[in-house]
Structures are given as C-alpha cells and as structure tokens.
Scaffold this active site. Structure first.
Site, short mmCIF file in Angstrom:
data_model
loop_
_atom_site.label_atom_id
_atom_site.label_comp_id
_atom_site.label_asym_id
_atom_site.label_seq_id
_atom_site.Cartn_x
_atom_site.Cartn_y
_atom_site.Cartn_z
N ASP A 169 -0.63 -9.63 -4.56
CA ASP A 169 0.66 -8.61 -4.83
C ASP A 169 0.54 -7.63 -5.33
O ASP A 169 1.85 -6.60 -6.27
CB ASP A 169 1.67 -9.47 -4.76
CG ASP A 169 3.41 -8.86 -4.99
OD1 ASP A 169 3.75 -7.99 -4.25
OD2 ASP A 169 4.42 -9.47 -6.40
N HIS A 176 3.23 1.28 -8.57
CA HIS A 176 4.81 2.46 -9.01
C HIS A 176 4.14 3.38 -9.25
O HIS A 176 3.28 3.65 -10.65
CB HIS A 176 5.38 1.52 -9.50
CG HIS A 176 6.52 0.41 -8.51
ND1 HIS A 176 7.19 0.76 -7.60
CD2 HIS A 176 6.63 -1.06 -8.88
CE1 HIS A 176 7.72 -0.44 -7.05
NE2 HIS A 176 7.17 -1.38 -6.98
N ALA A 204 10.33 -3.22 -10.20
CA ALA A 204 9.06 -4.69 -10.09
C ALA A 204 8.09 -4.04 -9.73
O ALA A 204 8.07 -3.97 -8.81
CB ALA A 204 9.80 -5.25 -9.37
N HIS A 223 9.37 -14.50 0.53
CA HIS A 223 9.65 -13.96 -1.02
C HIS A 223 10.71 -14.44 -1.42
O HIS A 223 12.49 -15.04 -0.52
CB HIS A 223 10.37 -12.30 -1.05
CG HIS A 223 10.55 -12.03 -2.75
ND1 HIS A 223 10.19 -11.43 -3.58
CD2 HIS A 223 11.71 -12.49 -3.61
CE1 HIS A 223 9.85 -11.17 -4.28
NE2 HIS A 223 11.31 -12.34 -4.49
N LEU A 249 1.09 -1.45 -0.02
CA LEU A 249 0.15 0.33 -0.23
C LEU A 249 1.03 1.19 -0.34
O LEU A 249 0.39 2.48 -0.26
CB LEU A 249 -0.50 -0.23 1.21
CG LEU A 249 -1.81 -1.08 1.27
CD1 LEU A 249 -2.71 -0.93 2.43
CD2 LEU A 249 -2.55 -0.74 -0.10
N ARG A 250 2.13 0.86 -0.09
CA ARG A 250 2.84 2.14 0.04
C ARG A 250 2.31 3.15 1.04
O ARG A 250 2.03 2.81 2.40
CB ARG A 250 2.90 2.97 -1.28
CG ARG A 250 3.17 2.32 -1.92
CD ARG A 250 4.22 1.38 -1.98
NE ARG A 250 4.26 0.32 -4.08
CZ ARG A 250 5.51 -0.79 -3.29
NH1 ARG A 250 5.85 -1.36 -2.22
NH2 ARG A 250 5.96 -1.35 -4.84
N LYS A 278 8.21 -10.59 7.88
CA LYS A 278 8.39 -10.90 6.06
C LYS A 278 9.72 -11.64 5.30
O LYS A 278 10.77 -10.39 6.18
CB LYS A 278 7.53 -9.81 5.16
CG LYS A 278 8.37 -10.11 4.22
CD LYS A 278 6.84 -10.78 2.67
CE LYS A 278 7.48 -10.99 1.57
NZ LYS A 278 6.99 -10.29 0.64
N HIS A 298 3.45 -15.24 -3.26
CA HIS A 298 4.09 -15.32 -5.25
C HIS A 298 4.61 -16.12 -5.73
O HIS A 298 4.94 -15.67 -6.70
CB HIS A 298 4.07 -13.84 -5.53
CG HIS A 298 4.92 -13.12 -5.05
ND1 HIS A 298 6.35 -13.36 -4.54
CD2 HIS A 298 5.03 -11.46 -3.68
CE1 HIS A 298 7.11 -13.06 -4.02
NE2 HIS A 298 6.57 -11.92 -3.98
C1 NCD Z 1 7.31 -5.85 -4.97
C2 NCD Z 1 6.97 -3.85 -4.14
O1 NCD Z 1 6.79 -3.41 -5.17
O2 NCD Z 1 7.06 -4.04 -3.82
N1 NCD Z 1 7.41 -5.90 -6.52
C3 NCD Z 1 7.08 -6.64 -7.04
O3 NCD Z 1 7.42 -6.42 -8.00
N2 NCD Z 1 6.26 -8.31 -6.47
C4 NCD Z 1 8.07 -6.42 -3.92
C5 NCD Z 1 7.60 -7.48 -3.89
O4 NCD Z 1 6.28 -8.29 -3.38
O5 NCD Z 1 8.95 -8.57 -4.29
ZN ZN Z 2 5.03 -8.25 -3.19
#
Ligand code: NCD
Ligand code: ZN
Length: 347
Positions: free
Chosen positions: A248, A252, A264, A137, A17-18, A100, A175
C-alpha cells in the site's frame, strides 16, 4: 545469526504509483525491490476501463529504469456505472488481474467509488464467473461509525453478506488492520485472502501521536491499537498462505500530508522489503518471510512464482529523510530511522 538473507524476488500485491512526474519519481523504488506489482487504479480520473489500465501500464513501463525488469499488473476501479462487459474484457488480459472496490468516500481518491454494493451486483456476478479478483478497501463509510471501528463494521455489514451472496468470488481484503479481519480471513475459504502493509506490522496508533501529530504515519485504514498489530504480525508470520505482502505504498507530496487536512497514505517503497524484514525478525520468523513476500501472492493470483532472487544484508542503514520529486519532496515511511537489513542492489 546469518548476515545474509536470500529470498525469491518478491511481488507487491498492493501499490499506488500515481501518474506524471510523481509516477516517474516513485516507480524506480518499487522496480528495484519487486518483480511485479498490482497497481491500484485510484488516479484522478480513476482507471475504469481496460484501455485506460493498459495505457497506464505503458506509462509505468516507460518510468522503469533501463536494465530493470518490472511487470506492473493492473486493476480496474469499480464505480456505480461499471459495465460488466469491462469485466469480461479485463479477464481476457494477462495484465489485468483484479478490480478494486472503494466504498465511496472511504479513502484517498475514492469519490468515484461504489455508493451501494447492490449497484454492482451484475459486475460481481461477471467477476465471479470470469475469475477476476475483487480487491476490497474494507472500511464502512457512514459518519456514525468510529474511525477505528470502520474495518470491523465493514466486515460485518458489507463483506460477510457479500461473500455469502458470491460464494466463489475471489476476494482480497486489502491492507488489513484488525484482529477481526484476521479472523474473517482465517475462517473463510481459500479463495479469500488479505494483504498486510509494513506500517500495520510495525506500528500501532500510538506512533501517530508520538511526540506530536505525525502525518507521515497517517494512512487508511488508520493504525490500530497494539493488540491488533500483534494479531496481524501473528497472521503474517504464521505461514498461512492467505496472508501476503501488499505494501500500500501511497506517495503524496509533502505539502499535501503536512497540511490542515492532510491526506492519507504512507510512502513505503524506498524501504519496503527491509521494513518487512524488520517486523519478521522481531517476531523471530525471518524463515517465513519468503512465503509471505514471494510465494503466496503469486499462488493466489495464479501467476508463476519468481525464479530470480534478491539478497538482504544485515547492515545498518538510514531511511532517507526525504525523496526529491521534480521540485517537490515526498517523505518516506520511517524517514530517518535506522534499519538493520538492507536490500543489496542487483547487478
Ligand atoms: C491510499 C492512497 O493514497 O491512494 N491511501 C492510504 O491511506 N492507504 C488509498 C488507499 O489504499 O486507501
Ligand atoms: Zn491502497
């Protein structure tokens, strides 16, 4: 075919959620779809203590639109310096359900992650003792490992010894993207489970390069080949309670994805449940969606199943091309695509 699908309200067991403006822009999308979400701690700086996690939870709650109920459940970010006392403390909070493990360097904002598993053994001992879930992860980070093999290498080199060393530790392999991960989870005891994202159910690695390089389909672990997607779809739709929903969703800003070194993460929250419905329908398994989306995650985490319901209507709609965010833009997963199920707004 029925034009309406009613499900118990689902939960999202893996969500980013940043913070600050981005948080305020993205929370309403998840709150609209999900009752609860397990919120990832990879802020900058990371959420490493209970105090930070509970303060972050308050900032999330402040971003929930009025009239909506949304219960964010929190995670701690493990580092080489995590104190086992933080685990004891976290296990006492009804709002902190997991910690995590980001192998350092594995993904977005993982720089502060764990550099060697041995460094956190006392922490894992405390987690096992207090029943705090370890969210993983699962990617090996060594530069010599091919990017498409990182999950399988992690399972072999790190995860298999880890679950042997901590035989009752609750683990969620997050994921998952490969057949190897599906098999690992299937062959493990009931306290080892996995989340699956919509993008890994719907797309294979060709999607990343279809007509050109498509940064909004780039996430980690990266999309894999078709045989792996099929293994994930079979697992998700099998009715096996070890596999449950975790989007997930990882927003961004557009300029950070469309760059010479794009980051990513796929922002799936605006159409998350609809994307899963699409995948389940293609597999002829819509009747299995409720277990995957609404029951198995709650059961695994030991929280009550939701009693409210949500309704999906069979109706074409287009995923927005872009979501405005405080002067910036976030491009959602499947932007511009037509989906055939639409979540009906409650109330
Ligand atoms: C996630 C992120 O942007 O915080 N990015 C992603 O590609 N899944 C981090 C993560 O869950 O690996
Ligand atoms: Zn993630």
């Amino acid at each position: 075919m029925s034009a309406i699908l009613t499900l118990p309200q689902p939960d999202d067991w893996h969500l980013h959620l940043r913070d600050a403006e981005l948080l305020n822009s993205v929370v309403p999308f998840s709150a609209r779809q999900f009752s609860r979400a397990l919120v990832m701690p990879n802020l900058q700086p990371p959420v490493t203590t209970c105090e930070q996690a509970l303060a972050y939870r308050q900032r999330i709650l402040a971003a929930v639109p009025s009239g909506q109920a949304f219960n964010p459940l929190m995670t701690l970010y493990l580092t080489d310096r995590t104190n086992p006392l933080d685990i004891t403390h976290a296990a006492l909070s009804e709002f902190i359900l997991a910690a995590k493990l980001y192998p350092a360097g594995a993904t977005t904002h993982s720089e502060a992650g764990v550099t060697a598993i041995e460094r956190i053994e006392p922490v894992l001992d405390a987690m096992q003792e207090h029943g705090l879930v370890l969210c993983v992860h699962g990617e090996a980070t060594h530069a010599s490992v091919d990017v498409f093999d990182r999950e399988a290498a992690f399972i072999e080199q790190i995860l298999t010894p880890l679950v042997q060393r901590f035989p009752t530790l609750k683990v969620v392999l997050e994921h998952i993207t490969t057949r190897e991960a599906v098999e690992f989870v299937e062959n493990s005891p009931a306290h080892i489970a996995a989340t699956i994202t919509p993008q890994h159910l719907l797309y294979n690695r060709n999607t990343l390069f279809q007509g050109g390089l498509r940064p909004h389909y780039y996430c980690l672990p990266v999309l894999k080949r078709e045989t792996h997607r099929q293994a994930l779809l079979t697992a998700a739709t099998s009715g096996n309670p070890k596999f449950f929903l975790g989007t997930d969703s990882a927003p961004h800003r557009r300029q950070d994805k469309e760059s010479a070194c794009g980051c990513a993460g796929c922002f799936s929250a605006p159409a998350a449940l609809e994307l899963y419905a699409e995948a389940f329908e293609h597999a002829g398994a819509l009747d299995r969606l409720a277990g995957f989306a609404s029951h198995y995650g709650a059961d695994f985490y030991g929280v009550a199943r939701n009693t409210a319901t949500v309704t999906l209507v069979r109706e074409n709609w287009q995923v927005p091309e872009a979501i405005p965010c405080n002067g910036d833009t976030v491009i959602p997963l499947a932007a511009g695509d037509t989906l055939s199920w639409r979540l009906r707004d409650s109330g």
